[in-house]
Design an enzyme around this catalytic site. Structure first.
Site, mmCIF file in Angstrom:
data_model
loop_
_atom_site.group_PDB
_atom_site.id
_atom_site.type_symbol
_atom_site.label_atom_id
_atom_site.label_comp_id
_atom_site.label_asym_id
_atom_site.label_seq_id
_atom_site.Cartn_x
_atom_site.Cartn_y
_atom_site.Cartn_z
ATOM 1 C CG ASP A 1 -2.070 0.926 1.150
ATOM 2 O OD1 ASP A 1 -2.131 1.708 0.196
ATOM 3 O OD2 ASP A 1 -2.934 0.890 2.055
ATOM 4 C CG ASP B 1 -4.772 5.230 -0.343
ATOM 5 O OD1 ASP B 1 -3.979 4.274 -0.407
ATOM 6 O OD2 ASP B 1 -5.636 5.338 0.545
ATOM 7 C CG HIS C 1 -10.468 6.218 2.641
ATOM 8 N ND1 HIS C 1 -9.603 7.135 2.118
ATOM 9 C CD2 HIS C 1 -9.794 5.039 2.710
ATOM 10 C CE1 HIS C 1 -8.434 6.546 1.885
ATOM 11 N NE2 HIS C 1 -8.516 5.271 2.229
ATOM 12 C CG HIS D 1 -8.981 7.439 6.476
ATOM 13 N ND1 HIS D 1 -8.272 6.869 7.506
ATOM 14 C CD2 HIS D 1 -8.837 6.589 5.433
ATOM 15 C CE1 HIS D 1 -7.735 5.731 7.107
ATOM 16 N NE2 HIS D 1 -8.059 5.551 5.846
ATOM 17 C CD GLU E 1 -8.340 1.095 1.489
ATOM 18 O OE1 GLU E 1 -7.316 0.380 1.503
ATOM 19 O OE2 GLU E 1 -8.448 2.143 2.148
ATOM 20 C CD GLU F 1 -6.289 2.260 -1.348
ATOM 21 O OE1 GLU F 1 -6.850 3.171 -0.723
ATOM 22 O OE2 GLU F 1 -5.225 1.720 -0.962
#
Length: 425
Positions: A195, A206, A275, A283, A311, A406
Site C-alpha cells: 500500500d 492512495d 474512503h 480519510h 479499496e 485499491e
C-alpha cells in the site's frame, strides 16, 4: 520488417543534449540546364532536423518527474463515462464548462493529482519486479520510499510520501510497516499487501496491490481485485454508498479458495473500507465518506468533484479484524482542543511532527529520518493526551490469508477518472 543498420561512418552526429544533427547541404541545378551565367536554375537546402532522445526512468527509479515531463503536464488516468442517469454529463455543455473552470482553478489541481499518480505507477512498476522472497521487509519499504521521494521531488509539505508504506503479511490486513530494527523477512508462502501513498500539495494518490508467490492464493487475489474493479465501475455521482458496498460484496463472495483440500469462501473484511480523500487528510476528515465492502443502509451519495480511494480487503478467515501487534502508524488528530503538555520532550516532538508531517500519517522510521532520538516516551504521551492517533496492525485470525487492491478515482463533472490506473492493475 527490420530496418538496415547504418555503418559507423553513415551515422548522423549527435549533439551533447541528445539531438541528432543534420548538416545543411546546397544542391546545384543540372549542369545541362545552366543559364548563360553558369548558375543553376535552383538551389535546394536540406532543413536541419533535430530529434531529442526521450529521457527514461532508471532502475531503481531515481529521476524526478519534472525531468521526464518538462512541460509540467502529467498523464491522465483511465477515463470512464458515468452510467445511467449521469450519462448526459459526457456531452453536457454546462458540465464541460465546469470542467474547464476546474482545470483553470489552481485549487482543484487535477495535474497535481496526476503527478502523484504517475509517481505511484513508476515506483510500483519497479517494486513489483524487485520484491521477492528472502528480502527484509525494512529494505522493501525503504526501496519503495526512496523511489517516491526521488520521483515526487520531495519538498517538505509541498510534495512527498502520503503515508507509511504498508507491507502487511498474511492474516495482517493493514497498518503494518516495519519499525526501526525490524528483522522480518518475506517468505515464499507469504501473501503481501503493498500500500503506497504519494502526495503533491496534499493531494494523495492512495493505491495498493497484493503479491503472492504461492499459486494457492491466486483466487483470493483475483476475488479482491475483481471486487475493487466492481467498486470503481459502479462508483459515480449520486451513487449511494450502501448500494455500492452491496455490489462489491456480491463480487467478492462469488469466489472461493482451495487450501490443503479444503474449500474456503472469500469474505469481505468487515470494518475495512474505502474512503473519501481531502487535501492532507487521507480519510476525508471529520465528515469523510466510507465505501464499505458489505451492503448497508448508508444513503449518503457520492458527489461531483469528490476524490475517493476504492479499496477492498478479502480474507479466507472470519472476515473481521482486531488491533494487534506493535504499532508503526501514527497521525495527528484533527481539530484537537489545546492540550497542556507537561513533558518538554512531547512539546518538542509535536513541533517536529507539525513541521514534517502536518496531518499526514507517519511512522517511527520517518521520525528517525527527521532526526528524532529517544522519542518513544514523548510519542506515547502525545497518544495518551489525544494529540496523536495510533493505528496498530489490523489482523484477522492467525492462519488466514488476506488480500487488498485499491484505486483512487476523481469524480469530474463530465467523467470519472481512475487516476491510479496502470498497465499492471
Amino acid at each position: 520488417m527490420i530496418a538496415p543498420v547504418k555503418k559507423p561512418d553513415e551515422m548522423p552526429p549527435v549533439s551533447a543534449d541528445g539531438e541528432e544533427e543534420v548538416e545543411e547541404v546546397e544542391e546545384e541545378g543540372d549542369p545541362e540546364n545552366q543559364g548563360a551565367g553558369g548558375e543553376g536554375k535552383k538551389k535546394k537546402k536540406k532543413k536541419k532536423k533535430s530529434k531529442k532522445k526521450k529521457m527514461e526512468q532508471t532502475e531503481p527509479p531515481t529521476i524526478g518527474l519534472s525531468k521526464l515531463f518538462p512541460d509540467g503536464n502529467y498523464p491522465q488516468g483511465e477515463l470512464q463515462e458515468y452510467k445511467d442517469d449521469n450519462a448526459y454529463r459526457t456531452t453536457s455543455e454546462e458540465k464541460r464548462y465546469n470542467e474547464r473552470m476546474a482545470m483553470e482553478d489552481p485549487e482543484v489541481t487535477y495535474n497535481n493529482i496526476r503527478r502523484a499518480a504517475e509517481v505511484h505507477r513508476q515506483v510500483r512498476q519497479y517494486a513489483r519486479k524487485y520484491i521477492r522472497p528472502g528480502l527484509r521487509m525494512i529494505d522493501i519499504a525503504e526501496t519503495i520510499e526512496d523511489g517516491v521521494r526521488a520521483l515526487v521531488e520531495e519538498n517538505g509539505l509541498e510534495s512527498g510520501i502520503g503515508f507509511p508504506t504498508g507491507l502487511s503479511l498474511n492474516h495482517v490486513a493493514a497498518h503494518y510497516s516495519p519499525n526501526p530494527g525490524d528483522t522480518l523477512v518475506l517468505g515464499e508462502k507469504d501473501v503481501l499487501k503493498v500500500d503506497i501513498g504519494v502526495h503533491v500539495q496534499g493531494h494523495i494518490c492512495d493505491s495498493a496491490f497484493t503479491l503472492s508467490f504461492d499459486p494457492t492464493y491466486d483466487p483470493l487475489l483475483e476475488a479482491v481485485r475483481a471486487a475493487t474493479e466492481t467498486g470503481v465501475r459502479e462508483a459515480g455521482i449520486d451513487v449511494r454508498l450502501g448500494e455500492l458496498a452491496g455490489y462489491i460484496q456480491e463480487t467478492m463472495e462469488s469466489y472461493e479458495v482451495e487450501v490443503n483440500g479444503k474449500t474456503l469462501p472469500v469474505k469481505p473484511i468487515y470494518g475495512l473500507s474505502g474512503h473519501s480523500i481531502i487535501p492532507y487528510q487521507i480519510h476525508g476528515g471529520r465528515h469523510g465518506k466510507s465505501v464499505h465492502s458489505i451492503r448497508n443502509d448508508d444513503q449518503t451519495k457520492m458527489e461531483e468533484g469528490e476524490y475517493f480511494a476504492i479499496e477492498t480487503f478479502g480474507s479466507t478467515g472470519r472476515g473481521k479484524v482486531i488491533e494487534q501487534g506493535e504499532c508503526s502508524h501514527y497521525s495527528r488528530a484533527i481539530d484537537v482542543p489545546p492540550v497542556d503538555l507537561r513533558l518538554n520532550s512531547a512539546k518538542s516532538l509535536l513541533k517536529s511532527i507539525n513541521k514534517n508531517f502536518g496531518t499526514l500519517p507517519f511512522c517511527r522510521r520517518y521520525l528517525q529520518r527527521a532526526g528524532e532520538k529517544n522519542y518513544l516516551l514523548a510519542l506515547n504521551n502525545l497518544v495518551a493526551q489525544g494529540v496523536l492517533n495510533d493505528h496498530p496492525p489490523l489482523c484477522d485470525v492467525r492462519g488466514s490469508m488476506t488480500a487488498q487492491f485499491e484505486h483512487t478515482i476523481l469524480l469530474r463533472p463530465t467523467c470519472k477518472e481512475v487516476v491510479s490506473r496502470g498497465d499492471d492493475y
